[in-house]
Design a protein around this motif. Structure first.
Motif, PDB file in Angstrom:
ATOM      1  N   LEU A 111       0.834  -1.208   0.000  1.00 33.02           N
ATOM      2  CA  LEU A 111       0.000   0.000   0.000  1.00 33.02           C
ATOM      3  C   LEU A 111       0.869   1.259   0.000  1.00 33.02           C
ATOM      4  O   LEU A 111       0.637   2.188  -0.777  1.00 33.02           O
ATOM      5  CB  LEU A 111      -0.927  -0.012   1.226  1.00 33.02           C
ATOM      6  CG  LEU A 111      -1.777   1.245   1.427  1.00 33.02           C
ATOM      7  CD1 LEU A 111      -2.750   1.437   0.271  1.00 33.02           C
ATOM      8  CD2 LEU A 111      -2.566   1.157   2.739  1.00 33.02           C
ATOM      9  N   LEU A 112       1.881   1.264   0.875  1.00 32.26           N
ATOM     10  CA  LEU A 112       2.724   2.459   0.968  1.00 32.26           C
ATOM     11  C   LEU A 112       3.514   2.674  -0.328  1.00 32.26           C
ATOM     12  O   LEU A 112       3.698   3.802  -0.773  1.00 32.26           O
ATOM     13  CB  LEU A 112       3.671   2.359   2.166  1.00 32.26           C
ATOM     14  CG  LEU A 112       2.964   2.346   3.532  1.00 32.26           C
ATOM     15  CD1 LEU A 112       3.956   2.031   4.648  1.00 32.26           C
ATOM     16  CD2 LEU A 112       2.285   3.684   3.817  1.00 32.26           C
ATOM     17  N   SER A 113       3.969   1.577  -0.943  1.00 32.38           N
ATOM     18  CA  SER A 113       4.747   1.715  -2.184  1.00 32.38           C
ATOM     19  C   SER A 113       3.883   2.287  -3.301  1.00 32.38           C
ATOM     20  O   SER A 113       4.280   3.227  -3.995  1.00 32.38           O
ATOM     21  CB  SER A 113       5.281   0.367  -2.677  1.00 32.38           C
ATOM     22  OG  SER A 113       5.903  -0.318  -1.653  1.00 32.38           O
ATOM     23  N   ARG A 130     -14.253   3.279  -3.892  1.00 34.82           N
ATOM     24  CA  ARG A 130     -15.593   2.734  -3.773  1.00 34.82           C
ATOM     25  C   ARG A 130     -15.917   2.458  -2.303  1.00 34.82           C
ATOM     26  O   ARG A 130     -15.028   2.196  -1.487  1.00 34.82           O
ATOM     27  CB  ARG A 130     -15.635   1.443  -4.607  1.00 34.82           C
ATOM     28  CG  ARG A 130     -16.838   0.549  -4.411  1.00 34.82           C
ATOM     29  CD  ARG A 130     -16.407  -0.707  -3.639  1.00 34.82           C
ATOM     30  NE  ARG A 130     -17.515  -1.572  -3.314  1.00 34.82           N
ATOM     31  CZ  ARG A 130     -17.686  -2.802  -3.780  1.00 34.82           C
ATOM     32  NH1 ARG A 130     -16.824  -3.297  -4.642  1.00 34.82           N
ATOM     33  NH2 ARG A 130     -18.688  -3.533  -3.362  1.00 34.82           N
ATOM     34  N   ARG A 131     -17.181   2.524  -1.946  1.00 37.22           N
ATOM     35  CA  ARG A 131     -17.680   2.104  -0.650  1.00 37.22           C
ATOM     36  C   ARG A 131     -18.846   1.146  -0.891  1.00 37.22           C
ATOM     37  O   ARG A 131     -19.354   1.047  -2.013  1.00 37.22           O
ATOM     38  CB  ARG A 131     -18.178   3.301   0.176  1.00 37.22           C
ATOM     39  CG  ARG A 131     -17.144   4.403   0.415  1.00 37.22           C
ATOM     40  CD  ARG A 131     -16.036   3.952   1.354  1.00 37.22           C
ATOM     41  NE  ARG A 131     -15.179   5.051   1.775  1.00 37.22           N
ATOM     42  CZ  ARG A 131     -13.989   5.327   1.259  1.00 37.22           C
ATOM     43  NH1 ARG A 131     -13.492   4.597   0.272  1.00 37.22           N
ATOM     44  NH2 ARG A 131     -13.269   6.329   1.736  1.00 37.22           N
ATOM     45  N   THR A 132     -19.303   0.479   0.197  1.00 37.77           N
ATOM     46  CA  THR A 132     -20.482  -0.375   0.093  1.00 37.77           C
ATOM     47  C   THR A 132     -21.510   0.093   1.120  1.00 37.77           C
ATOM     48  O   THR A 132     -21.150   0.318   2.285  1.00 37.77           O
ATOM     49  CB  THR A 132     -20.091  -1.849   0.368  1.00 37.77           C
ATOM     50  OG1 THR A 132     -19.039  -2.200  -0.541  1.00 37.77           O
ATOM     51  CG2 THR A 132     -21.271  -2.779   0.159  1.00 37.77           C
ATOM     52  N   PHE A 185      -8.474   9.757   5.007  1.00 27.54           N
ATOM     53  CA  PHE A 185      -7.831  10.925   4.383  1.00 27.54           C
ATOM     54  C   PHE A 185      -6.350  10.611   4.158  1.00 27.54           C
ATOM     55  O   PHE A 185      -5.669  10.068   5.039  1.00 27.54           O
ATOM     56  CB  PHE A 185      -7.969  12.166   5.277  1.00 27.54           C
ATOM     57  CG  PHE A 185      -7.456  13.410   4.608  1.00 27.54           C
ATOM     58  CD1 PHE A 185      -8.240  14.086   3.692  1.00 27.54           C
ATOM     59  CD2 PHE A 185      -6.175  13.880   4.859  1.00 27.54           C
ATOM     60  CE1 PHE A 185      -7.762  15.221   3.041  1.00 27.54           C
ATOM     61  CE2 PHE A 185      -5.688  15.014   4.212  1.00 27.54           C
ATOM     62  CZ  PHE A 185      -6.485  15.681   3.304  1.00 27.54           C
ATOM     63  N   CYS A 186      -5.851  10.967   2.987  1.00 25.61           N
ATOM     64  CA  CYS A 186      -4.516  10.540   2.557  1.00 25.61           C
ATOM     65  C   CYS A 186      -3.462  10.660   3.668  1.00 25.61           C
ATOM     66  O   CYS A 186      -3.168  11.749   4.148  1.00 25.61           O
ATOM     67  CB  CYS A 186      -4.079  11.346   1.345  1.00 25.61           C
ATOM     68  SG  CYS A 186      -2.414  10.928   0.826  1.00 25.61           S
ATOM     69  N   LEU A 187      -2.876   9.527   3.994  1.00 24.26           N
ATOM     70  CA  LEU A 187      -1.817   9.484   5.004  1.00 24.26           C
ATOM     71  C   LEU A 187      -0.602  10.290   4.559  1.00 24.26           C
ATOM     72  O   LEU A 187       0.117  10.858   5.377  1.00 24.26           O
ATOM     73  CB  LEU A 187      -1.405   8.011   5.208  1.00 24.26           C
ATOM     74  CG  LEU A 187      -0.228   7.743   6.122  1.00 24.26           C
ATOM     75  CD1 LEU A 187      -0.659   7.872   7.576  1.00 24.26           C
ATOM     76  CD2 LEU A 187       0.360   6.350   5.880  1.00 24.26           C
TER      77      LEU A 187
HETATM   78  C1  HEM Z   1      -0.504  14.001  -4.702  1.00 23.78           C
HETATM   79  C2  HEM Z   1      -0.327  12.859  -4.122  1.00 23.78           C
HETATM   80  C3  HEM Z   1      -1.413  12.022  -3.508  1.00 23.78           C
HETATM   81  C4  HEM Z   1      -2.758  11.982  -3.722  1.00 23.78           C
HETATM   82  C5  HEM Z   1      -3.558  12.831  -4.707  1.00 23.78           C
HETATM   83  C6  HEM Z   1      -3.305  10.974  -2.840  1.00 23.78           C
HETATM   84  C7  HEM Z   1      -4.648  10.649  -2.759  1.00 23.78           C
HETATM   85  C8  HEM Z   1      -5.208   9.796  -1.836  1.00 23.78           C
HETATM   86  C9  HEM Z   1      -6.616   9.521  -1.690  1.00 23.78           C
HETATM   87  C10 HEM Z   1      -7.720  10.099  -2.548  1.00 23.78           C
HETATM   88  C11 HEM Z   1      -6.761   8.650  -0.670  1.00 23.78           C
HETATM   89  C12 HEM Z   1      -8.079   8.059  -0.148  1.00 23.78           C
HETATM   90  C13 HEM Z   1      -8.728   9.062   0.760  1.00 23.78           C
HETATM   91  C14 HEM Z   1     -10.082   8.654   1.222  1.00 23.78           C
HETATM   92  O1  HEM Z   1     -10.652   7.662   0.744  1.00 23.78           O
HETATM   93  O2  HEM Z   1     -10.602   9.368   2.087  1.00 23.78           O
HETATM   94  C15 HEM Z   1      -5.443   8.347  -0.164  1.00 23.78           C
HETATM   95  C16 HEM Z   1      -5.170   7.461   0.856  1.00 23.78           C
HETATM   96  C17 HEM Z   1      -3.903   7.082   1.189  1.00 23.78           C
HETATM   97  N1  HEM Z   1      -2.710   7.641   0.765  1.00 23.78           N
HETATM   98 FE1  HEM Z   1      -2.504   9.115  -0.576  1.00 23.78          FE
HETATM   99  N2  HEM Z   1      -2.285  10.410  -2.120  1.00 23.78           N
HETATM  100  C18 HEM Z   1      -1.110  11.032  -2.486  1.00 23.78           C
HETATM  101  C19 HEM Z   1       0.153  10.783  -1.982  1.00 23.78           C
HETATM  102  C20 HEM Z   1       0.444   9.828  -1.050  1.00 23.78           C
HETATM  103  C21 HEM Z   1       1.758   9.547  -0.551  1.00 23.78           C
HETATM  104  C22 HEM Z   1       3.058  10.258  -0.947  1.00 23.78           C
HETATM  105  C23 HEM Z   1       1.635   8.527   0.333  1.00 23.78           C
HETATM  106  C24 HEM Z   1       2.791   7.927   1.082  1.00 23.78           C
HETATM  107  C25 HEM Z   1       2.833   6.837   1.670  1.00 23.78           C
HETATM  108  C26 HEM Z   1       0.223   8.177   0.408  1.00 23.78           C
HETATM  109  C27 HEM Z   1      -0.333   7.189   1.202  1.00 23.78           C
HETATM  110  C28 HEM Z   1      -1.679   6.952   1.345  1.00 23.78           C
HETATM  111  C29 HEM Z   1      -2.214   5.889   2.178  1.00 23.78           C
HETATM  112  C30 HEM Z   1      -1.416   4.885   2.986  1.00 23.78           C
HETATM  113  C31 HEM Z   1      -3.609   5.970   2.088  1.00 23.78           C
HETATM  114  C32 HEM Z   1      -4.640   5.093   2.790  1.00 23.78           C
HETATM  115  C33 HEM Z   1      -4.973   5.759   4.111  1.00 23.78           C
HETATM  116  C34 HEM Z   1      -5.972   4.986   4.943  1.00 23.78           C
HETATM  117  O3  HEM Z   1      -6.555   4.006   4.460  1.00 23.78           O
HETATM  118  O4  HEM Z   1      -6.190   5.395   6.076  1.00 23.78           O
HETATM  119  N3  HEM Z   1      -0.469   8.991  -0.442  1.00 23.78           N
HETATM  120  N4  HEM Z   1      -4.512   9.075  -0.875  1.00 23.78           N
END
Ligand code: HEM
Length: 421
Positions: free
Chosen positions: A238-240, A294-296, A353-355
């Protein structure tokens, strides 16, 4: 191009690659914003296209679950599908416990501590191409910083980062012939390779802990239990993927938008530091590289007058919410001064919200600064080559040229040399 409701097809990946989805979403927001999309073989799924509905469903995890059947359009392939253990596909309180394991590395404070280091990396990335005067913006410039940063944070040696790039490309690009080769199950094949690789690294960390996320995961406990090997693997995957694919695409779309709107580029250059913060938020809105999650539905409910049944699939189209006329003035205009800008590129403020939002913003600031202040007379030398996907708004290649310039550091300088000095 005028699209009718009958002409909507959100499963046609070629239409996304041609950029036609913007017109389809414009039609849906105007005429049928909570839209039931039929599946070719029966059934169907709901599509939320308005900003307000996307935010509502994103925050309302009690009603719209990520855990019940995951966050992709299609259900899990089988019981025991590894993606069930991704925190992305969990609901609170389970989700909260897993997110806690990695949160610390992504707080504003932890990310600010990386700035000086990532700035040197950004400078070296531009040094590597500046004398050439031309490159592929994607592979040579914008892919590198997110890739180097996430590899380092999770504990993948830099020497292996191109493998990591290849695995994440194949997972996200499974429907694109450039990445998927001839394998019909490319996502699984790439995941299996990544997992085998992580297993080897994890075994090393168990005996030789390091200051990285993999070590935290290997030694972490959730309610007294260690994570299983599969959970560690899933976390690393996931992180990658999340750390790589998104920031790169935002940067490419952002630079493309600036070069296609010379007035906006000139404005940005007239006060770079002053305009960069709002310009970056506009690039995030514009690019919105995660097109949907997506959600359910957890029970029967109603959205915008439509009766949603328990178990129905509900897609939250961030890309459409970010062009919603009810939220943004002139949403199809790229305006680096836009304020307020309540885009949902990182999600709508719910528990997922994006980690990586802080990390992504830091990477974007550093690489934009290097590219836009050092590559003199930067110009497009061709059209963007889009990824064939209705999940990630990706660009695979974008040729650019500039007037060749000078390196800051002599050829062959490494990050280690700079940090030793
Ligand atoms: C411009 C860059 C990025 C965008 C547009 C983006 C966008 C998103 C979005 C839309 C979500 C889902 C949010 C939701 O459903 O509420 C998300 C979740 C996530 N993002 Fe990002 N992301 C970006 C960069 C990153 C980076 C650099 C990382 C580094 C590890 C990252 C890690 C994650 C993780 C782990 C999740 C899942 C969080 C969770 O389930 O609690 N993202 N991101």
């Amino acid at each position: 191009m005028t699209v009718t409701i009958e002409g909507i097809d959100l499963l046609d990946l070629d239409r996304f690659a041609r950029g036609e989805h913007h017109e389809m979403f414009r039609r849906l927001r105007a005429d049928d914003p909570v839209y039931w999309h039929p599946d070719p073989d029966g059934g169907g799924f709901w599509n939320l296209t308005r900003h307000a509905d996307v935010v509502m469903a994103n925050r309302g995890y009690q009603h719209f679950s990520s855990a019940r059947a995951g966050t992709m359009l299609w259900d899990y392939r089988s019981e025991g599908d590894f993606s069930q253990s991704l925190m992305l596909n969990q609901d609170p309180p389970n989700h909260t416990r897993y997110r806690f394991l990695v949160n610390r590395g992504f707080t504003p404070r932890s990310i600010a501590a990386l700035e000086a280091h990532l700035q040197l990396r950004a400078r070296l990335i531009v040094d590597a191409v500046i004398e050439r005067g031309s490159c592929d913006l994607v592979n040579d410039l914008t892919a590198e910083l997110p890739l180097q940063a996430i590899a380092e944070m999770i504990g993948v040696p830099q020497a292996d980062r191109s493998q990591l790039f290849d695995w994440t490309n194949r997972m996200i690009g499974a429907d694109d012939p450039e990445f998927a080769a001839d394998n019909p199950d490319e996502v699984m094949a790439a995941s299996v390779e990544l997992f085998a690789y992580v297993d080897g690294l994890a075994a090393q960390r168990a005996v030789e802990p390091q200051d990285d996320i993999l070590t935290n995961l290997v030694t972490a406990e959730v309610e007294g239990d260690k994570l299983s090997q599969l959970e560690v693997d899933a976390f690393m995957l996931l992180l990658s993927v999340a750390g790589n694919e998104t920031t790169r695409n935002t940067t490419v779309h952002g630079i493309h938008a600036l070069l296609s709107n010379p007035d906006q580029l000139a404005l940005l250059k007239s006060d770079f530091e002053g305009y960069l913060p709002t310009a970056m938020e506009e690039m995030l809105r514009w690019a919105s590289p995660v097109l949907y999650f997506r959600r359910t539905a957890m029970h029967d409910t109603e959205i915008g007058g439509k009766a949603i049944k328990e178990g129905d699939r509900v897609l939250l189209w961030y890309i459409s919410a970010n062009r919603d006329e009810a939220e943004f003035d002139d949403p199809y205009t790229f305006d680096i001064t836009r304020h307020p800008n309540r885009h949902v590129a990182f999600g709508g403020g719910g528990p997922h919200f994006c980690l990586g939002a802080n990390l992504a913003r830091l990477e974007m600031r550093l690489i934009f600064t290097e590219i836009l202040t050092r590559l003199d007379d930067l110009q497009l030398a061709g059209d963007p080559v889009p990824l064939r996907s209705n999940f990630v708004g990706g660009v695979k290649h974008l040729p650019v040229t500039w007037t060749p310039g000078k390196r800051v550091y002599p050829e062959g300088t490494t990050i280690e040399d700079l940090e030793r000095a």
